[in-house]
Design a protein around this motif. Sequence first.
Motif, short mmCIF file in Angstrom:
data_model
loop_
_atom_site.label_atom_id
_atom_site.label_comp_id
_atom_site.label_asym_id
_atom_site.label_seq_id
_atom_site.Cartn_x
_atom_site.Cartn_y
_atom_site.Cartn_z
N ALA A 47 0.82 -1.22 0.00
CA ALA A 47 0.00 0.00 0.00
C ALA A 47 0.85 1.26 0.00
CB ALA A 47 -0.94 0.00 1.21
N ALA A 48 2.07 1.15 0.51
CA ALA A 48 2.94 2.33 0.63
C ALA A 48 3.88 2.50 -0.57
CB ALA A 48 3.78 2.23 1.91
N LEU A 49 3.92 1.53 -1.48
CA LEU A 49 4.83 1.57 -2.62
C LEU A 49 4.09 1.92 -3.90
CD1 LEU A 49 7.06 -1.55 -1.81
CD2 LEU A 49 7.76 0.86 -1.75
N PRO A 50 4.83 2.33 -4.95
CA PRO A 50 4.17 2.72 -6.21
C PRO A 50 3.31 1.60 -6.76
CG PRO A 50 6.48 3.40 -6.22
CD PRO A 50 6.29 2.54 -5.00
N ASP A 51 2.10 1.95 -7.25
CA ASP A 51 1.18 0.94 -7.76
C ASP A 51 1.46 0.56 -9.21
OD1 ASP A 51 0.30 3.19 -9.08
OD2 ASP A 51 -1.68 3.23 -8.13
N ARG A 52 2.55 1.04 -9.76
CA ARG A 52 2.92 0.68 -11.13
C ARG A 52 3.56 -0.69 -11.20
NH1 ARG A 52 8.21 2.12 -12.78
NH2 ARG A 52 7.38 2.72 -14.80
N TYR A 53 3.97 -1.24 -10.06
CA TYR A 53 4.60 -2.56 -10.04
C TYR A 53 3.58 -3.66 -9.81
CZ TYR A 53 8.95 0.10 -9.54
OH TYR A 53 10.00 0.97 -9.73
N GLN A 54 3.96 -4.88 -10.19
CA GLN A 54 3.16 -6.05 -9.89
C GLN A 54 3.80 -6.79 -8.70
OE1 GLN A 54 1.44 -10.05 -12.12
NE2 GLN A 54 3.43 -9.28 -12.76
N PHE A 55 3.05 -6.89 -7.62
CA PHE A 55 3.52 -7.64 -6.45
C PHE A 55 2.75 -8.95 -6.39
CE2 PHE A 55 4.29 -3.20 -5.45
CZ PHE A 55 5.57 -3.21 -4.91
#
Length: 288
Positions: A47-55
């Motif tokens: 939730a605190a990291l950029p949402d452009r990545y796929q986790f």
Amino acid sequence: MTDDIYYRSPDGLNLYAKRYGPADAPLSILCMHGLTRNHKDFEPMIAALPDRYQFIAVDVRGRGLSDRDPKAENYSPAIYAGDMATLLDHLNLKRVALIGTSMGGLMSMIMMKTMPDRICGVVLNDVGPVFEKSGLDRIAAYTSNTEPKAGWDDAARSVGEVQAEIFPDYGPQQWLAFARRTYRELDDGRVALDYDPAITRTVAQVRPGLLTRIAMWKLYKDMTKVPLLLIRGETSDILSAKTAAKMIRKHPDASLITVPRIGHAPILDEPEAVEGIRDFLTKVEART
């Protein structure tokens, strides 16, 4: 955007992971939790990291929504690492970064040995080649109590009692959120820890003697093939400051972040951890 992922292990277990972010992201990150945790452990960090990545956050076999293994001897980091290879194949992911907390960090080291071409960078959260005995004894003590709690408030109180020294600044809201990530609700309204009690046999098998340390440092050597971010809780009783410093010296492209006033292991939503992981993923993305 989130998606449920279901896949089968090589020995026939139904396993679970959850996807956060776009499937066509420029970088995919496989998130692997600690001994008694599950995929929800990474939700504060994501939730605190950029949402452009796929986790891709996993429930290792025996935890969360993944099947319990009838063969307790399969609760082993080497087996878990094999399951991760199956998951990457299932998702057709050719190359990923890894974030591994505690046991998940051990899995990361094994994966760097067995599938180095599929990994472009690693974040190790409060784990290394040497495990301090005091920390192992503490974990063995609290994981032995798996009795269900009467409800969520009781679970939050229990978590607070067990983890008070690890997270000294937490209050009731944080303990309740912690409990909801680590417990599941039963049909009768009680809540139980969301893992197979048999997984705790792994702790008893860890013997931090000389031969183990030699073998682990040899395994760590394979980590030098990719960039490394090491995160350590300032008061960790698993990863000592001495071991962390040695890990950085032995790696040509590594950095260390110490999270103040936190023990084993940081949740990774702490400001220092978030900033460090964000910068690290930017660097890894630029190299892929």
